[in-house]
Design an enzyme around this catalytic site. Structure first.
Site, PDB file in Angstrom:
ATOM      1  N   LEU A 129       0.844  -1.191   0.000  1.00  0.00           N
ATOM      2  CA  LEU A 129       0.000   0.000   0.000  1.00  0.00           C
ATOM      3  C   LEU A 129       0.881   1.243   0.000  1.00  0.00           C
ATOM      4  CD1 LEU A 129      -2.678  -1.057   2.666  1.00  0.00           C
ATOM      5  CD2 LEU A 129      -2.760  -1.348   0.172  1.00  0.00           C
ATOM      6  N   ASP A 130       0.772   2.036  -1.061  1.00  0.00           N
ATOM      7  CA  ASP A 130       1.490   3.317  -1.163  1.00  0.00           C
ATOM      8  C   ASP A 130       0.575   4.400  -0.613  1.00  0.00           C
ATOM      9  OD1 ASP A 130       3.517   1.947  -2.525  1.00  0.00           O
ATOM     10  OD2 ASP A 130       2.551   2.267  -4.456  1.00  0.00           O
ATOM     11  N   VAL A 131       1.049   5.154   0.366  1.00  0.00           N
ATOM     12  CA  VAL A 131       0.154   6.073   1.069  1.00  0.00           C
ATOM     13  C   VAL A 131       0.735   7.482   1.199  1.00  0.00           C
ATOM     14  CG1 VAL A 131      -0.820   4.145   2.367  1.00  0.00           C
ATOM     15  CG2 VAL A 131       0.992   5.509   3.390  1.00  0.00           C
TER      16      VAL A 131
END
Length: 257
Positions: A129-131
């Site tokens: 997950l890129d956040v």
């Protein structure tokens, strides 16, 4: 026995090894296979390899690269980039990778996680997950396609969803901290850690070994990944593949408060 993990993360762009800052301006730092050979000698815990072009370009995994990596790798490695089908995941595992990473595809087809888990074992399924921190959301928003497309989904909500179905691992990659080498985002780690019992790995922000020590000291059994720290050296960011020595690594693994 469960323990913390210290993991280099290699980004592949146009067949080369690169490093980004804030997911932008990829800087060429060498050949991925050569980097793997050096990491072999340094006896790293495991390796994450992410093809940052695949999903953006709408193509599948680079099986030739995966095969070459597997031939060289003496450590467990996880491969991600363009995986959107069960057969692709099965082939990646058959070529020698221990884990397969999913990202953009799960936001189109969430059940893909279960189908791949049924095929290769859920312990081998990693969700990346890129956040980014978003004040108007009251937390952190997930982005896909190499940080180019916002999903409007809070990381906490999605991690809770992943926790319910069970995955092998969740990798949380901070876009805000990527390549800046200013330390990890502990607020982000707290949110994720409190939302799941699934093993997590945090990525984005490591500037020195002490940054890794701080994370392990606070969270104990956790994966701590880094890119720039393991490919650059010194304030001028000279390209040099590096990793903590055996004694230093052992001390890091044992640096519980």
């Amino acid at each position: 026995m469960l323990r913390s993990r210290i993991t280099p993360c290699l980004l592949v762009h146009k067949k080369g090894l690169v490093k980004t800052v804030g997911f932008k301006d990829p800087k060429y730092v060498g050949d991925p296979i050569n980097a793997v050979k050096i990491f072999n000698e340094k006896e790293v815990d495991e390796l994450i390899v992410l093809d940052i072009d695949a999903s953006v370009e709408g193509r599948g995994p680079d099986f030739n690269l995966i095969k070459n990596l597997a031939v060289e790798c003496r450590m467990p490695f996880c491969y991600g980039g363009g995986v959107s089908a069960v057969e692709e995941a099965k082939k990646i595992i058959s070529l020698g990778a221990e884990k397969v990473a999913l990202s953009s595809a799960v936001f189109k087809d969430f059940d893909l996680i279960k189908r791949i888990g049924d095929a290769v074992g859920i312990q081998s399924v990693v969700v990346v997950l890129d956040v980014k921190k978003k004040s108007f959301l009251g937390g952190y928003e997930i982005y896909i396609h190499n940080g180019k497309k916002a999903t409007g989904i809070k990381v906490k909500d999605f991690v809770e969803k992943l926790d319910k179905i069970g995955v092998g691992e969740i990798v949380i990659n901070s876009i805000d901290r990527d390549g800046k080498m200013e330390g990890y985002d502990f607020t982000l780690i707290d949110i994720v850690r409190n939302a799941t019992e699934v093993p997590i790995t945090i990525l984005g922000g490591a500037g020195n070994v002490e940054d890794i020590r701080k994370v392990i000291s606070k969270y104990r059994i956790i994966g701590v990944a880094a890119g720039s720290l393991f490919v650059f050296k010194g304030k001028y960011r000279a390209v040099l593949i590096n990793y903590p020595g055996k004694k230093e690594k052992q001390e890091l693994h044992q640096s519980y408060s």
